[in-house]
Every structure is written in C-alpha cells, then in structure tokens.
Scaffold this motif. Structure first.
Motif, PDB file in Angstrom:
ATOM      1  N   LEU A   1       0.848  -1.181   0.000  1.00 42.14           N
ATOM      2  CA  LEU A   1       0.000   0.000   0.000  1.00 42.14           C
ATOM      3  C   LEU A   1       0.889   1.238   0.000  1.00 42.14           C
ATOM      4  N   PHE A   2       0.859   1.978  -1.097  1.00 40.47           N
ATOM      5  CA  PHE A   2       1.714   3.154  -1.262  1.00 40.47           C
ATOM      6  C   PHE A   2       0.988   4.434  -0.871  1.00 40.47           C
ATOM      7  N   ASP A   3       1.714   5.335  -0.212  1.00 33.35           N
ATOM      8  CA  ASP A   3       1.318   6.734  -0.125  1.00 33.35           C
ATOM      9  C   ASP A   3       1.594   7.359  -1.488  1.00 33.35           C
ATOM     10  N   TYR A   4       1.059   8.578  -1.707  1.00 26.50           N
ATOM     11  CA  TYR A   4       1.314   9.255  -2.974  1.00 26.50           C
ATOM     12  C   TYR A   4       2.379  10.357  -2.843  1.00 26.50           C
TER      13      TYR A   4
ATOM     14  N   ALA B   1      -2.202  -7.362   8.938  1.00 26.82           N
ATOM     15  CA  ALA B   1      -0.847  -7.930   9.003  1.00 26.82           C
ATOM     16  C   ALA B   1      -0.335  -8.358   7.637  1.00 26.82           C
ATOM     17  N   ASP B   2      -1.239  -8.479   6.671  1.00 22.59           N
ATOM     18  CA  ASP B   2      -0.852  -8.863   5.311  1.00 22.59           C
ATOM     19  C   ASP B   2      -0.662  -7.652   4.399  1.00 22.59           C
ATOM     20  N   VAL B   3      -0.575  -6.470   5.004  1.00 23.77           N
ATOM     21  CA  VAL B   3      -0.393  -5.234   4.234  1.00 23.77           C
ATOM     22  C   VAL B   3       0.907  -4.567   4.655  1.00 23.77           C
ATOM     23  N   LEU B   4       1.720  -4.202   3.673  1.00 27.60           N
ATOM     24  CA  LEU B   4       2.912  -3.388   3.911  1.00 27.60           C
ATOM     25  C   LEU B   4       2.605  -1.984   3.427  1.00 27.60           C
ATOM     26  N   PHE B   5       2.690  -1.007   4.331  1.00 26.55           N
ATOM     27  CA  PHE B   5       2.389   0.383   4.008  1.00 26.55           C
ATOM     28  C   PHE B   5       3.685   1.164   3.858  1.00 26.55           C
ATOM     29  N   VAL B   6       3.766   1.969   2.799  1.00 28.03           N
ATOM     30  CA  VAL B   6       4.965   2.762   2.490  1.00 28.03           C
ATOM     31  C   VAL B   6       4.578   4.235   2.500  1.00 28.03           C
TER      32      VAL B   6
END
Length: 196
Positions: free
Chosen positions: A5-8, A156-161
């Motif tokens: 999951l990316f920030d913009y 827990a299955d999401v990586l946030f950047v």
C-alpha cells in the motif's frame, strides 16, 4: 506479505516545488508567505473533506474567491503534486508487472484526488483510496483499518509505504507492517531483502 500500500505525495510523486506553491498565491494576488501558512494550516481538514474547495482556498487566500480563481487554484494544486518520482515509479511498475497486489492510500481532497486519478502512473494502480472520499485522514488508525477491510486483507498482510513517520506509526498501530520511505534505493533494498 500480500498487499503493498503506497502513499502518494513524496513517495510516488516528488515534493511540491516551492515555486509552484508561490505561483498559486500570485495567481490570486495573495502574499505568498501568508498564503502558504493558510494552505498548510487548513490542509488536513481539506484532506478530510471537512472543508469545501471554496472554504479552503478562501482561508489560504484570505478572502472569498471567484469560481474561476477556484478552478485555477485546483488545477495548479494538482499540477504541483504531479511530478513523478521516477525511482519509486520504477518499483511500482515492476510490482504491477509481477502481478503483485498494489494499492494507494493518500491524504488528498476530493478535487485533487480526481486530478491525480487522471495521471497514468496513478491510474495504473487498480485500488486507490483517498482521505476525503473516506472522511478519514492519516495517521488515524481507522483509515488503515478501513482500507484493509476494503482490500479484504488482514492488516498484518499489508505493507504500508509512507514518507511521514506519524503515518507509518498510525499504520503500525492498526496492525499493518510499515516502512518509512526515504528514497527508491532504500525501498528497493527493503523489498529485495524479503521484508516486503
């Protein structure tokens, strides 16, 4: 890790150029320093959808604005956040080509979100979430929980950047894994290490 999951802003795009922010002030005859104070002081509420474009830009400009001025400022605002970070976009393209599950979560007012959705590198991301459309803003843990539910994913299955430490902390408090973005090389190393 299922979803990335990316920030913009300041992740997929470069920082807003100071000259373009100042140009917005000049376009409506406002003092640039005062305009920028208002721009940032009220931005989170605009991102949340609590302020209309007319209300927000009047706060920034220090006076009510015409429809033509509002349209001009919205277009300039979108353009100022439309400079791609080529390094992070290369990573995004590779992830999409590999068939990885990728999504976007950005604090953005609805009118800016509409403009960003027209950008090719944003349109390529199949799942996009913006704060004003959700009525929630980062780093509120509820926004991350909402997006995880929309993705039908365990947090827990999401990586946030994200580039901001407070947003990273908010994602972690919601149960996501999260990494603070500094540059594309560091993100690539993180992902290639097996952490992502």
């Amino acid at each position: 890790m299922r979803w990335i999951l990316f920030d913009y802003g300041n992740v997929l795009s470069l920082a807003q150029p100071a000259a373009e922010a100042e140009a917005m002030a000049r376009a409506v005859g406002a003092d640039p320093a005062a305009f920028l104070r208002g721009y940032w002081e009220h931005r989170l509420e605009f991102d949340r959808g609590s302020l209309t474009p007319a209300e927000y830009w009047a706060e920034a400009a220090g006076r009510p604005l015409s429809v033509a001025d509002l349209d001009r400022l919205i277009a300039m605002d979108v353009a100022s956040w439309s400079h791609p970070d080529e390094g992070s976009l290369a990573i995004l393209r590779e992830l999409l080509e590999q068939g990885r599950d990728v999504a976007l979560l950005s604090n953005a007012p609805a009118c800016v979100a509409d403009g960003l959705d027209e950008l090719p590198w944003v349109a390529a991301i199949p799942r996009r979430y913006y704060s004003a459309r959700l009525g929630l803003v980062k780093p509120d843990p509820r926004i991350y929980a909402h997006v995880a539910a929309e993705l039908a994913a365990d947090p827990a299955d999401v990586l946030f950047v994200d580039d901001r430490a407070d947003n990273v902390a908010g994602a972690r408090s919601a149960g996501m894994r999260a990494v603070q973005y500094t540059d594309a090389a560091a993100l690539r190393a993180f992902l290639e290490s097996g952490s992502g």
